[in-house]
Write an enzyme that holds these catalytic residues in place. Structure first.
Site, PDB file in Angstrom:
ATOM      1  N   GLU A 270       7.237  -0.297   5.520  1.00 23.30           N
ATOM      2  CA  GLU A 270       6.239  -0.454   4.472  1.00 23.30           C
ATOM      3  C   GLU A 270       4.898  -0.863   5.073  1.00 23.30           C
ATOM      4  OE1 GLU A 270       9.273  -1.973   0.944  1.00 23.30           O
ATOM      5  OE2 GLU A 270       7.958  -3.418   1.970  1.00 23.30           O
TER       6      GLU A 270
ATOM      7  N   ASP B 162       2.320  13.835  14.688  1.00 23.04           N
ATOM      8  CA  ASP B 162       2.455  13.789  13.227  1.00 23.04           C
ATOM      9  C   ASP B 162       1.063  13.814  12.593  1.00 23.04           C
ATOM     10  OD1 ASP B 162       3.664  13.694  10.786  1.00 23.04           O
ATOM     11  OD2 ASP B 162       4.176  11.567  10.857  1.00 23.04           O
TER      12      ASP B 162
ATOM     13  N   GLN C 130       8.347   6.520   6.908  1.00 23.79           N
ATOM     14  CA  GLN C 130       9.610   6.720   7.614  1.00 23.79           C
ATOM     15  C   GLN C 130      10.084   5.447   8.300  1.00 23.79           C
ATOM     16  OE1 GLN C 130       9.472   9.954  10.388  1.00 23.79           O
ATOM     17  NE2 GLN C 130      11.427   9.448  11.355  1.00 23.79           N
TER      18      GLN C 130
ATOM     19  N   LEU D  86       0.811  -1.211   0.000  1.00 22.83           N
ATOM     20  CA  LEU D  86       0.000   0.000   0.000  1.00 22.83           C
ATOM     21  C   LEU D  86       0.846   1.262   0.000  1.00 22.83           C
ATOM     22  CD1 LEU D  86      -2.664  -1.087   2.658  1.00 22.83           C
ATOM     23  CD2 LEU D  86      -2.833  -1.246   0.162  1.00 22.83           C
TER      24      LEU D  86
END
Length: 499
Positions: free
Chosen positions: A248, A354, A245, A241
Site C-alpha cells: 500500500e 514497468d 502489487q 493513496l
C-alpha cells in the site's frame, strides 16, 4: 509543428558588509543539497577559516534546523560566513550570535540579484516555461534568468494567454556599455529593478504587463544521509493513496513536519529482502525526474519512504477535469520529462521494467517523475525475469513476453505505449482487446493506430519507432528526450521581437 534535426544531432547509441535594505523573496527555495553531501556533521568551529575572506550573506528563505549542528535562520536574517566548503556553509547569525550549518543555496551576498523574488539565475529556458505554466502562475507572471546562449546577458520570460491557450514568451534583455539594460532601444534602464518596475506599470509592447513574479511551492526539507534506516514511530500514516502489487501507499508525515509518501510491504507478495533490494536500487538512482527515496523501516512491516507528489499518478490525473484540459504541447512536455528520467536510467545502465502512466507521478506544479522501481534492476546487459514474476502485457515488449528478457529497449517499447496513454488522456491501450489477443496481434505485426488526438509526426517519427520488432532498432531515450523537447520549437522563434 514538427521535429528539429535531433536525429542527426543525438547519437542513437546512445567582501565586506555594510547595512543595506534587504528585499527578500517569496519564491520557493531551490532544492536542498543532495543526500550524498552530508559532511556538515563535522563539529562547528568557533574560529573562522583563515582562508575565508570576511563575508556576509542574507538568508533568502527560512531554514528549520534538522540536526543539532544546523543553524536555524529566518528569511532576511544576516549571517557571517565562517567556512564555505561544499554545499553546507558554516555561518554565524548576526541576530542571535549562534553558529551552525546552512544550505549554501539558501543564502546570497547582501547586495545581489538573488534577493529579488523575480530573479532565477540559472534556470533553463525549458524549466522557466514549466514553472511559469504551473497553475498558480497567472497571466503576466514573469521571471528574469541568465541567458543560456549569451553568457552575461539576461532574458525575461512572461506567461501569456493566447487563442491557443497558455504560453510563455521570452524577451532578450540587452546590456548597455555604461551598465544599463533595455528590451527596446527606445527606452533604457539603469538597473534590472528599474526595468521590472517600468513594465509592471504598463506592458509597453510586451505581451502582458508584468504582474507577479513566478512562484514555486515551498521546498522539501533536507533529508540527512544518516537517516536511511529510521524508527517506525517517526512516521505517521495519514491517508491511504492506493495499493499495488507489493503493498500500500500512504500520505504521511516524518517527524510530524515533513509530508512524505510511505509504501508498506504487503505480506506474502515479496520477501523483505526483495523489498529492501528495491529500496537500495532507488537509493542509487537520484535525478530530478525520478521520485526520490528518503528512508526505510527495516523491521516488518517494512516501510519505504519517498517524496510526496501532490497530484498522484499521471494516469488518474489525465482523467480529471484539469488533466483532460491539458493542451497537446503540455502533454508532449510531460512526455519529454519522462524521457529525461529514462535517459538517466539508461546512462546508469539500469532498467525500469514497468513503465506506464500509472507509475508516473505528478507534482503540484505538473512536473512528472518516474516512480515504482520495484522491478528495476542494475544490470550488465540484460535482466531475465524470474519464473512467476508478473508484468503488464499491454505495455510489455514482445521479446519480454515470449522470452522473459528485459533490456532498456523493452522500456523503450513501453514508453511508446505510455505516449499513447498520454495523448489519449489515459485511455487503456489496445481498447477492446484481451491480453492473449494483444499477444497474437503483435506476432502478426499489428500496432495500435494513430489516435485522432495525436499529431502524425509524433506517431510516425516517435511512437512507431519505439515499437520496432528488433530491439536494437528502437531509439535511445537520449534521442527520445531530444526530439520531444524540440517538438514544437522547429517553427517557433527563440525570442519575441523588440516591442
Amino acid at each position: 509543428m514538427g521535429l528539429l534535426s535531433s536525429k542527426r544531432q543525438v547519437s542513437e547509441k546512445g567582501k565586506g558588509w555594510s547595512p543595506v535594505k534587504i528585499r527578500t523573496q517569496d519564491k520557493a527555495p531551490p532544492p536542498l543539497p543532495p543526500l550524498v553531501v552530508f559532511n556538515h556533521l563535522a563539529p562547528p568551529s568557533p574560529n573562522q577559516d583563515p582562508d575565508e575572506e570576511e563575508r556576509f550573506v542574507v538568508a533568502l528563505f527560512d531554514y528549520a534546523a534538522v540536526n543539532d549542528r544546523d543553524l536555524q535562520v529566518l528569511k532576511g536574517e544576516k549571517l557571517q560566513v565562517l567556512r564555505s566548503t561544499g554545499d553546507w556553509w558554516l555561518a554565524r547569525s548576526l541576530v542571535t550570535g549562534r553558529e551552525g550549518y546552512v544550505p549554501s543555496n539558501f543564502v546570497a551576498p547582501v547586495e545581489t540579484l538573488e534577493v529579488e523574488k523575480w530573479f532565477f539565475r540559472t534556470i533553463s529556458r525549458k524549466d522557466a516555461e514549466r514553472q511559469l505554466l504551473a497553475p498558480m502562475n497567472k497571466a503576466g507572471s514573469f521571471l528574469i534568468r541568465e541567458s543560456e546562449s549569451n553568457k552575461g546577458a539576461f532574458s525575461l520570460s512572461v506567461k501569456d494567454i493566447t487563442t491557443q491557450g497558455e504560453v510563455v514568451k521570452h524577451y532578450k534583455i540587452r546590456s548597455l556599455d555604461n551598465g544599463g539594460y533595455y528590451i527596446s532601444p527606445r527606452i533604457t534602464f539603469p538597473t534590472l529593478q528599474a526595468l521590472v518596475q517600468h513594465y509592471s506599470k504598463k506592458g509597453d509592447g510586451l505581451c502582458q504587463k508584468l504582474t507577479l513574479p513566478c512562484v514555486n511551492l515551498a521546498p522539501k526539507n533536507l533529508w540527512a544521509q544518516d537517516e536511511w534506516e529510521i524508527p517506525r514511530q517517526s512516521l505517521k500514516l495519514v491517508r491511504k493513496l492506493g495499493s499495488g502489487q507489493f503493498g500500500e501507499v500512504w500520505m504521511g508525515y516524518y517527524k510530524n513536519n515533513m509530508k512524505v509518501a510511505i509504501k508498506t510491504l504487503k505480506e506474502g507478495t515479496m520477501s523483505p529482502e526483495a523489498f529492501l533490494g528495491e529500496a537500495n536500487v532507488m537509493k542509487t538512482l537520484q535525478h530530478e525526474r525520478l521520485v526520490r527515496l528518503y528512508a526505510v523501516v527495516t523491521r516488518e512491516p517494512i516501510y519505504i519512504v519517498t517524496e510526496y507528489m501532490a497530484r498522484g499518478c499521471l494516469l488518474d490525473f489525465l482523467k480529471t477535469d484539469e488533466g483532460s484540459r491539458l493542451s497537446l504541447p503540455r502533454l508532449i512536455d510531460m512526455s519529454a520529462q519522462v524521457a529525461e528520467g529514462m535517459a538517466y536510467i539508461e546512462r546508469m545502465n539500469s532498467i525500469h521494467r514497468d513503465l506506464r502512466a500509472a507509475n508516473i507521478l505528478v507534482s503540484e506544479t505538473l512536473c512528472c517523475k518516474i516512480a515504482d522501481f520495484g522491478l528495476a534492476r542494475i544490470i550488465d546487459s540484460e535482466y531475465t525475469a524470474q519464473e512467476g514474476a508478473k508484468f503488464p502485457i499491454k505495455w510489455t515488449a514482445p521479446e519480454a513476453i515470449h522470452f522473459g528478457v528485459f533490456t532498456i529497449k523493452a522500456d523503450v517499447w513501453s514508453f511508446g505505449v505510455l505516449l499513447m496513454e498520454i495523448v489519449t488522456y489515459g485511455r487503456v491501450p489496445y481498447p477492446g482487446m484481451s491480453n492473449p489477443e494483444v499477444i497474437r496481434s503483435l506476432e502478426h505485426g499489428y500496432r495500435m493506430p494513430c489516435p485522432e488526438t495525436c499529431p502524425p509526426e509524433l506517431y510516425n517519427d516517435i511512437i512507431t519507432e519505439c515499437w520496432r520488432g528488433r530491439p536494437e532498432e528502437r531509439p535511445t531515450f537520449e534521442f527520445l528526450q531530444s526530439v520531444l523537447e524540440d517538438f514544437y520549437t522547429a517553427t517557433e522563434g527563440q525570442y519575441e521581437l523588440q516591442p
